[in-house]
Design an enzyme around this catalytic site. Sequence first.
Site, PDB file in Angstrom:
ATOM      1  N   ILE A 133       0.938  -1.101  -0.091  1.00  0.00           N
ATOM      2  CA  ILE A 133      -0.076   0.065   0.006  1.00  0.00           C
ATOM      3  C   ILE A 133       0.949   1.335   0.116  1.00  0.00           C
ATOM      4  O   ILE A 133       1.988   1.004   0.699  1.00  0.00           O
ATOM      5  CB  ILE A 133      -0.883   0.016   1.073  1.00  0.00           C
ATOM      6  CG1 ILE A 133      -0.360  -0.169   2.481  1.00  0.00           C
ATOM      7  CG2 ILE A 133      -1.950  -1.143   1.022  1.00  0.00           C
ATOM      8  CD1 ILE A 133      -1.096   0.039   3.626  1.00  0.00           C
ATOM      9  N   ASP A 134       0.330   2.292  -0.437  1.00  0.00           N
ATOM     10  CA  ASP A 134       1.287   3.594  -0.583  1.00  0.00           C
ATOM     11  C   ASP A 134       1.687   4.112   0.699  1.00  0.00           C
ATOM     12  O   ASP A 134       1.098   3.787   1.614  1.00  0.00           O
ATOM     13  CB  ASP A 134       0.575   4.633  -1.645  1.00  0.00           C
ATOM     14  CG  ASP A 134      -0.012   4.150  -2.933  1.00  0.00           C
ATOM     15  OD1 ASP A 134       0.662   3.373  -3.320  1.00  0.00           O
ATOM     16  OD2 ASP A 134      -1.059   4.653  -3.281  1.00  0.00           O
ATOM     17  N   LYS A 135       2.767   5.018   0.669  1.00  0.00           N
ATOM     18  CA  LYS A 135       3.416   5.401   1.658  1.00  0.00           C
ATOM     19  C   LYS A 135       2.392   6.127   2.613  1.00  0.00           C
ATOM     20  O   LYS A 135       2.308   5.958   3.748  1.00  0.00           O
ATOM     21  CB  LYS A 135       4.368   6.195   1.142  1.00  0.00           C
ATOM     22  CG  LYS A 135       5.127   7.132   2.312  1.00  0.00           C
ATOM     23  CD  LYS A 135       6.058   8.117   1.744  1.00  0.00           C
ATOM     24  CE  LYS A 135       6.802   9.422   3.087  1.00  0.00           C
ATOM     25  NZ  LYS A 135       7.507  10.157   2.241  1.00  0.00           N
ATOM     26  N   THR A 137      -0.715   5.842   2.596  1.00  0.00           N
ATOM     27  CA  THR A 137      -2.291   5.167   2.963  1.00  0.00           C
ATOM     28  C   THR A 137      -1.698   4.285   4.046  1.00  0.00           C
ATOM     29  O   THR A 137      -0.818   3.513   4.086  1.00  0.00           O
ATOM     30  CB  THR A 137      -2.187   4.322   1.502  1.00  0.00           C
ATOM     31  OG1 THR A 137      -2.417   5.022   0.361  1.00  0.00           O
ATOM     32  CG2 THR A 137      -3.774   3.429   1.870  1.00  0.00           C
ATOM     33  N   ARG A 233      -6.660   5.625  -6.238  1.00  0.00           N
ATOM     34  CA  ARG A 233      -6.379   6.875  -6.440  1.00  0.00           C
ATOM     35  C   ARG A 233      -6.483   7.518  -7.901  1.00  0.00           C
ATOM     36  O   ARG A 233      -7.124   8.636  -7.961  1.00  0.00           O
ATOM     37  CB  ARG A 233      -4.840   7.121  -5.987  1.00  0.00           C
ATOM     38  CG  ARG A 233      -4.683   6.781  -4.501  1.00  0.00           C
ATOM     39  CD  ARG A 233      -3.151   6.980  -4.077  1.00  0.00           C
ATOM     40  NE  ARG A 233      -2.629   8.264  -4.469  1.00  0.00           N
ATOM     41  CZ  ARG A 233      -1.210   8.502  -4.455  1.00  0.00           C
ATOM     42  NH1 ARG A 233      -0.285   7.560  -4.150  1.00  0.00           N
ATOM     43  NH2 ARG A 233      -0.551   9.550  -4.628  1.00  0.00           N
TER      44      ARG A 233
END
Length: 296
Positions: A133-135, A137, A233
């Site tokens: 998962i993104d930084k 998030t 996103r």
Amino acid sequence: MKQIKIDTDLNQRLDHYLVDELGLNRSFITKLIKEDKVLVNGKSVKPGFNLKNGDVIDVFEAEVKELDLKPENLNLDIVYEDEDLLVVNKPKGLVVHPAKSHKDTTLVHGLLYQMDSLSNINGVFRPGIIHRIDKDTSGLLMVAKTNRAHQVLAKDLANHDIKRSYIALVHGTFEESNGTINAPIGRHPKLRIKNAVIKDGKHAVTHFKVLETFKHMSLLQCDLETGRTHQIRVHLSFINHPIVGDPLYGLKSDPLKDGQMLHAYKLEFVHPITKKAMTFEVPLPESFRDYLKKLS
């Protein structure tokens, strides 16, 4: 090095075969093949090489020697752990694993400190990592402790058998109460750091449900049917409802500057070894809850 000998009649591409055999994603396999870290019968081949009975595949580990993976005590929030896997609640602002472009502290550094064992299928700088998962998030992430568990979970992920649900705060309001975004995603044609909805991109589907409506914003539950990079996103930006605080796909006039309001709150999967159904949920981070109170 891992060596695989084909002892059956196959009519399958090399890259497709290795995705199934090793439980790694196709892009990573393609990268290994193009870097000559995968040889067939001692020779370099293309990802689309057609395998046949008797072929011998050598897979060399992709090492990143310049990265220093020293364990760090990050006091990670481990939601569940057994001898095969764990589920961690990743905080916002923490990158999942090191890369050439990011050599600072990551989730992996914390896992190395708190875990006695992690799978090594994904190489030296991504131990245990099955998905990301993104930084910016927050939320739930599966981590494999054994290679056996890793292979099964990676296949389940590729087959869309693992359900991941997110909470997102987005700009704008909706007339409908739910919907599905079915739009292919690929690399942005001009900005390489971004993805975008493009005609010949990869199949991508996101389902959403409106949980609460504010004056100029909406709180959504988003369920991933596929798992493309930045999928939620990109999809929400595509329908003109970008995530609040998103620095890459959001509004230039966004009131928040510390990353997107996106939280992976629920994870459902079948245990790779015991075959028991597993469901985990974690609440929104305090900063997310506080911002919703202000909106209310």
